[in-house]
Scaffold this motif. Structure first.
Motif, short mmCIF file in Angstrom:
data_model
loop_
_atom_site.label_atom_id
_atom_site.label_comp_id
_atom_site.label_asym_id
_atom_site.label_seq_id
_atom_site.Cartn_x
_atom_site.Cartn_y
_atom_site.Cartn_z
N GLY A 177 -13.73 5.04 -48.14
CA GLY A 177 -13.79 6.31 -48.86
C GLY A 177 -12.41 6.93 -49.01
O GLY A 177 -12.30 8.13 -49.23
N LYS A 178 -11.37 6.12 -48.92
CA LYS A 178 -10.00 6.64 -49.02
C LYS A 178 -9.73 7.23 -50.40
O LYS A 178 -9.22 8.34 -50.52
CB LYS A 178 -8.98 5.52 -48.75
CG LYS A 178 -9.00 4.97 -47.36
CD LYS A 178 -8.00 3.84 -47.20
CE LYS A 178 -8.36 2.64 -48.04
NZ LYS A 178 -9.65 2.04 -47.70
N THR A 179 -10.07 6.45 -51.42
CA THR A 179 -9.75 6.92 -52.76
C THR A 179 -10.59 8.13 -53.12
O THR A 179 -10.11 9.06 -53.78
CB THR A 179 -9.92 5.78 -53.78
OG1 THR A 179 -9.16 4.67 -53.32
CG2 THR A 179 -9.44 6.19 -55.15
N ALA A 180 -11.85 8.14 -52.67
CA ALA A 180 -12.69 9.33 -52.90
C ALA A 180 -12.05 10.55 -52.24
O ALA A 180 -12.00 11.64 -52.82
CB ALA A 180 -14.09 9.09 -52.36
N ALA A 183 -14.90 2.78 -55.96
CA ALA A 183 -16.05 1.91 -56.19
C ALA A 183 -16.61 1.49 -54.85
O ALA A 183 -15.86 1.42 -53.87
CB ALA A 183 -15.66 0.68 -56.99
N THR A 193 -8.82 -0.56 -54.68
CA THR A 193 -7.45 -0.07 -54.72
C THR A 193 -6.53 -1.21 -54.27
O THR A 193 -6.63 -1.66 -53.15
CB THR A 193 -7.29 1.13 -53.79
OG1 THR A 193 -8.36 2.02 -54.00
CG2 THR A 193 -5.98 1.82 -54.02
N THR A 236 -15.83 9.77 -42.87
CA THR A 236 -16.60 9.81 -44.13
C THR A 236 -18.02 9.29 -43.92
O THR A 236 -18.36 8.82 -42.84
CB THR A 236 -15.92 8.94 -45.20
OG1 THR A 236 -15.86 7.62 -44.70
CG2 THR A 236 -14.53 9.43 -45.50
N MET A 237 -18.79 9.37 -44.94
CA MET A 237 -20.16 8.83 -44.99
C MET A 237 -21.09 9.50 -43.99
O MET A 237 -22.05 8.88 -43.52
CB MET A 237 -20.18 7.30 -44.74
CG MET A 237 -19.13 6.52 -45.43
SD MET A 237 -19.42 6.41 -47.20
CE MET A 237 -17.84 5.73 -47.72
N ASP A 273 -23.17 11.74 -44.60
CA ASP A 273 -24.50 11.89 -45.21
C ASP A 273 -25.35 10.65 -45.01
O ASP A 273 -26.55 10.73 -44.79
CB ASP A 273 -24.34 12.23 -46.70
CG ASP A 273 -23.40 11.28 -47.41
OD1 ASP A 273 -22.40 10.87 -46.79
OD2 ASP A 273 -23.65 10.94 -48.57
N VAL A 324 -15.60 14.62 -43.46
CA VAL A 324 -15.32 14.99 -44.85
C VAL A 324 -16.24 14.23 -45.80
O VAL A 324 -16.87 13.25 -45.40
CB VAL A 324 -13.87 14.65 -45.27
CG1 VAL A 324 -12.87 15.40 -44.43
CG2 VAL A 324 -13.63 13.16 -45.17
N ASP A 325 -16.32 14.71 -47.01
CA ASP A 325 -16.87 13.90 -48.10
C ASP A 325 -15.97 14.15 -49.30
O ASP A 325 -16.01 15.19 -49.93
CB ASP A 325 -18.32 14.29 -48.39
CG ASP A 325 -18.96 13.37 -49.43
OD1 ASP A 325 -18.21 12.70 -50.18
OD2 ASP A 325 -20.20 13.32 -49.50
N ASP A 337 -20.21 1.76 -58.25
CA ASP A 337 -20.51 2.67 -57.17
C ASP A 337 -21.82 2.34 -56.46
O ASP A 337 -22.07 2.82 -55.37
CB ASP A 337 -20.57 4.12 -57.70
CG ASP A 337 -19.26 4.84 -57.51
OD1 ASP A 337 -18.47 4.38 -56.66
OD2 ASP A 337 -19.00 5.84 -58.18
N1 LIG Z 1 -22.35 8.69 -49.42
C1 LIG Z 1 -21.03 8.79 -49.41
N2 LIG Z 1 -20.31 7.99 -50.23
C2 LIG Z 1 -18.98 8.11 -50.20
C3 LIG Z 1 -18.29 9.03 -49.35
N3 LIG Z 1 -16.95 8.89 -49.56
C4 LIG Z 1 -16.82 7.93 -50.50
N4 LIG Z 1 -18.02 7.46 -50.89
C5 LIG Z 1 -18.30 6.37 -51.84
O1 LIG Z 1 -17.98 5.19 -51.16
C6 LIG Z 1 -17.44 4.22 -52.06
C7 LIG Z 1 -16.08 3.75 -51.56
O2 LIG Z 1 -15.16 4.78 -51.73
P1 LIG Z 1 -13.64 4.51 -52.09
O3 LIG Z 1 -12.98 5.83 -52.05
O4 LIG Z 1 -13.51 3.72 -53.34
O5 LIG Z 1 -13.19 3.62 -50.85
P2 LIG Z 1 -11.75 3.03 -50.52
O6 LIG Z 1 -11.88 1.56 -50.71
O7 LIG Z 1 -11.52 3.37 -49.11
O8 LIG Z 1 -10.76 3.65 -51.43
C8 LIG Z 1 -17.41 4.89 -53.41
O9 LIG Z 1 -18.55 4.46 -54.11
C9 LIG Z 1 -17.46 6.36 -53.08
O10 LIG Z 1 -18.06 7.09 -54.12
C10 LIG Z 1 -19.09 9.87 -48.50
O11 LIG Z 1 -18.60 10.68 -47.71
N5 LIG Z 1 -20.44 9.70 -48.57
#
Ligand SMILES: Nc1nc2c(ncn2[C@@H]2O[C@H](COP(=O)(O)OP(=O)(O)O)[C@@H](O)[C@H]2O)c(=O)[nH]1
Ligand SMILES: [Mg+2]
Lengths: 72, 674
Positions: free
Chosen positions: B48-51, B64, B70, B154-155, B157, B182-183, B342
């Protein structure tokens, strides 16, 4: 016993990894450490890769990689 | 206390010593405040880094639900309401620091302080709460480097859904580092994270002692982590295996990875996605077409009659409008792809095709770069970084130009509409077939090229995480769709306008005294050609005729093929301009849309039509194969570090496109297709 011989959907405990060093190290980093519970969940079409569960996570492992895993 | 104020005031020389509080003197800030701080986001892929990056910066960076989206470093400024400016850097995820892939090595170099230009003042370690142990193991690696760190959890929820709870306070005490839930998608907890971060930056006595002591060796690391977590009481009901739970993810996987149904479902999902691009876009297209037609008419009515009005109405509005009609399709493509990414299905898709792809010398992970090649080849070439072996990576890069990118979409849409007039349903299916065919052709090309030219060294690993399925949130999905679409506009917009303008002039002016003079009068040298066949464009285009004749098209289409090298969509605007001009004296044709004009177009001095089923199919074959994108050439050069592969690709695919197009046209004619 090899993980490949374990019945599907049954929980087993990892005994050791028996394969090439760097590759096994990457598996260990993923959390496939001795003593940990894991299970083969299902095989995808073609029977390869396998879907396994370990530490609350699902992984797709090729049969070649699964063959390195010994379980109890 | 307001932490941002603390940073600002304490290190400034203007602050007199008397006004300093006792704690500030005891704990001088580690970094001066007159410099913008750099904070990196590090973690395991899909954490969830990019989010979170989007939540911190308000940006629309590409997220995604797939590990390995990324692959480059992106920067962004903190949102204004979060206090003093911080420069955030989103790093690619790292599975393992051993035998890292290219993007993992990039992250490691930043985290370990070996990177040339990025030197983080602090790091936010992003940890997925549903996979605490594995993510904390990587967090320990980051903490060991000795830079200030805070943990973003993260996550949360998803955790609640499976009946688990994590007490972040207790976790924070146990690890000796701030832990903030966080979210990033909604911005929940981002303010608290910033507070914790600033507190950490201003107080050098907080160290991530416990976390940093966890060793690198995985067996011992995991043993210690579990001991720490168990002792802390922070985690309730840990879930080692979800088998028994009959969770949503387990149930969906049963179906989509089914032994027999898995592959048909895979093709239905992809085919449905591409076919619906055509089906969903129709009403929007009609609207945009109407809009541009009205704008053109209005220009002609408002501006004084003459060259300028015609230039704006036909050259600019006509050219741009011809392509803009297809923008809804691009938006729908990006939206559907973002949803698919996603959802979590991509990893399943990659697992499904791992076996056949690796038989062809590719890798299961090649699937995602190939799929993202449907949006644009440039990020797709970069996405190949996640592929562990060099051979498989190069082969993947080799075939990415074959993937039907969004720049081809307007071209196919125009040609399909010309081929199958009025049959939107059929055109949608045909489009889906083109997309699937490009996946298959790409895979087969990789098989052939791999067998012939690239020696196989050793087997690579898959060991790919399959994340939980997640329901995408609508707002972040729309934001990412828009940010992809606006990147598309930026890339294609300038070439379309510039080439349209140039082409309009080339088609409207010509040399030679035999030209009939227009009423608005022009100089002797440049006489407007009411007769297109004597324009500059014609003079240039006609020199191409020998090459074009085997493709059964005339020089006007040839001009389109050449101008498509600026950007493939330019083909469409070029068609609009050159065929419009041709019929200039025909009032009726002036009112007709591009499709009708194309349908009526004939070769010079004959009644033979230019666009027949065989010539249209031939054109599609040409666009299917040829590499008319110089940005792709340059990104391949950069990613492979040599011109050899990039240059070979350009010649190979463009040559192949021409030869196969000729073969198909002539073949169709032989079997009696006009
Ligand atoms: N349910 C939920 N989904 C999340 C959260 N944070 C990120 N996501 C989703 O998790 C997926 C991976 O997130 P992303 O930011 O791309 O991960 P990265 O690979 O670490 O950059 C995406 O589909 C996000 O929309 C969260 O706190 N809760
Ligand atoms: Mg990311």
């Amino acid at each position: 016993m090899k993980l490949l011989d374990a019945p599907i959907n049954t929980c087993c405990r990892i005994e050791r990894l028996d394969g090439p060093e760097t590759e096994c190290r990457r598996l260990l980093d993923l959390g496939l450490t001795p003593g940990e519970e894991m299970a083969v969940v299902q095989a995808v079409p073609f029977g390869d890769p396998l879907v396994v569960e370990v530490r609350g996570m699902r992984l797709a492992l090729r049969r070649r990689e699964a063959a390195w895993i010994r379980v109890l | 206390m307001d932490q941002s104020a603390l940073i600002n005031s304490s290190a400034l020389t203007t602050t007199s010593t008397e006004t300093r509080t006792a704690e500030e003197q005891a704990a001088p800030p580690v970094t001066p405040a007159d410099r913008v701080l750099t904070v990196c986001l590090a973690g395991v892929p899909n954490a969830g880094k990019t989010a979170l990056m989007n939540g911190l910066t308000g940006g629309g960076f590409h997220t995604a639900n797939y590990p390995g989206v990324t692959v480059t470093i992106s920067r962004g400024k903190s949102r204004a309401e979060l206090g003093a400016e911080i420069s955030f850097v989103d790093l690619p995820g790292v599975h393992s620091t051993v035998a890292p892939t290219i993007e993992e090595e990039l992250s490691c170099s930043v985290i370990e302080g070996r990177h040339d230009s990025i030197h983080p003042d602090a790091l936010i370690i992003v940890v997925d709460a549903t996979q605490l142990e594995r993510h904390l193991k990587f967090a320990a690696f980051v903490a060991r480097q000795g830079k200030p760190v805070v943990v973003a959890l993260t996550m949360m929820d998803l955790l609640a859904k499976s009946g688990q709870t994590i007490n972040s306070k207790k976790l924070s005490e146990a690890l000796g580092v701030a832990v903030v839930p966080v979210d990033g998608r909604t911005g929940w907890g981002v303010g608290e994270l910033m507070t914790a971060l600033r507190e950490r930056l201003t107080n050098p006595f907080i160290t991530a002692a416990v976390l940093a002591e966890i060793p690198d060796e995985p067996v011992e690391a995991y043993r210690r982590l579990r001991a720490i977590l168990d002792a802390s009481g922070a985690v309730k009901k840990s879930r080692p295996l979800m088998l028994a739970e009959n969770s949503l993810t387990a149930r969906i996987d049963k179906v989509v990875l089914h032994r027999y149904a898995g592959l048909p479902i895979f093709f239905i999902i992809l085919g449905g996605l591409f076919a619906s691009i055509f089906w969903l876009a129709q009403p929007f297209m009609d609207f945009i077409e109407w809009l541009f037609k009205e704008a053109g008419a209005l220009t002609l009515a408002v501006l004084p009659e003459g060259i300028l009005a015609r230039f704006i109405a036909e050259g600019i509005i006509g050219g741009v409008g011809a392509v803009a009609v297809f923008f809804p399709q691009i938006l729908i493509l990006f939206f559907l792809m973002t949803l698919l990414e996603d959802s979590g299905y991509l990893s399943r898709g990659a697992a499904l095709v791992d076996r056949p792809l690796s038989a062809l010398g590719l890798h299961g992970r090649s699937f995602v770069p190939m799929l993202s090649g449907f949006a644009c080849a440039i990020p797709a070439v970069l996405a190949a970084r996640t592929i562990p072996s060099k051979r498989e990576r190069l082969l993947t890069i080799w075939i990415i130009p074959l993937m039907s990118c969004s720049a081809r979409l307007p071209v196919y849409a125009l040609l399909l509409a010309a081929l199958l007039p009025g049959a939107v349903g059929k055109a949608g299916l045909a489009l889906a077939c083109i997309y699937l065919a490009s996946l298959l052709t790409g895979s087969l090309t990789a098989g052939i090229i791999g067998k012939l030219f690239i020696r196989k060294k050793s087997d690579s690993m898959l060991a790919m995480e399959m994340p939980l399925y997640r329901r995408p949130l609508i707002k972040p999905t729309l934001k990412i769709t828009w940010s992809r679409a606006s990147a598309y506009l930026k890339r294609a917009g300038a070439p379309i306008i510039i080439i349209s303008s140039i082409l309009w002039m080339l088609s409207n002016f010509g040399l030679g005294a035999q030209q009939p003079k227009r009423e608005d009068g022009t100089s002797a040298a440049f006489i407007t050609a009411s007769d297109l066949d004597h324009s500059f464009a014609a003079q240039l285009g006609q020199s191409l005729e020998p090459v074009l004749r085997p493709m059964a098209v005339d020089w006007r289409v040839g001009v389109g093929l050449i101008s498509a090298f600026a950007a493939r969509e330019v083909f469409v605007s070029t068609m609009a301009i050159v065929f419009h001009v041709a019929d200039e004296n025909n009032e009726q044709a002036q009112q007709a849309g591009l499709l009708d004009t194309m349908r009526e177009a004939t070769f010079a001095n004959s009644s033979q039509r230019v666009f027949t089923p065989s010539s249209i199919i031939g054109l599609m074959v040409f666009f299917f194969f040829s590499l008319q994108c110089l940005s792709t050439v340059s990104v391949v050069r950069a990613e492979t570090n040599s011109w050899k592969m990039a240059g070979l690709q350009l010649l190979f695919y463009t040559g192949l496109g021409y030869l196969l197009s000729v073969a198909v046209v002539q073949g169709l004619r032989v079997i009696g297709v006009a």
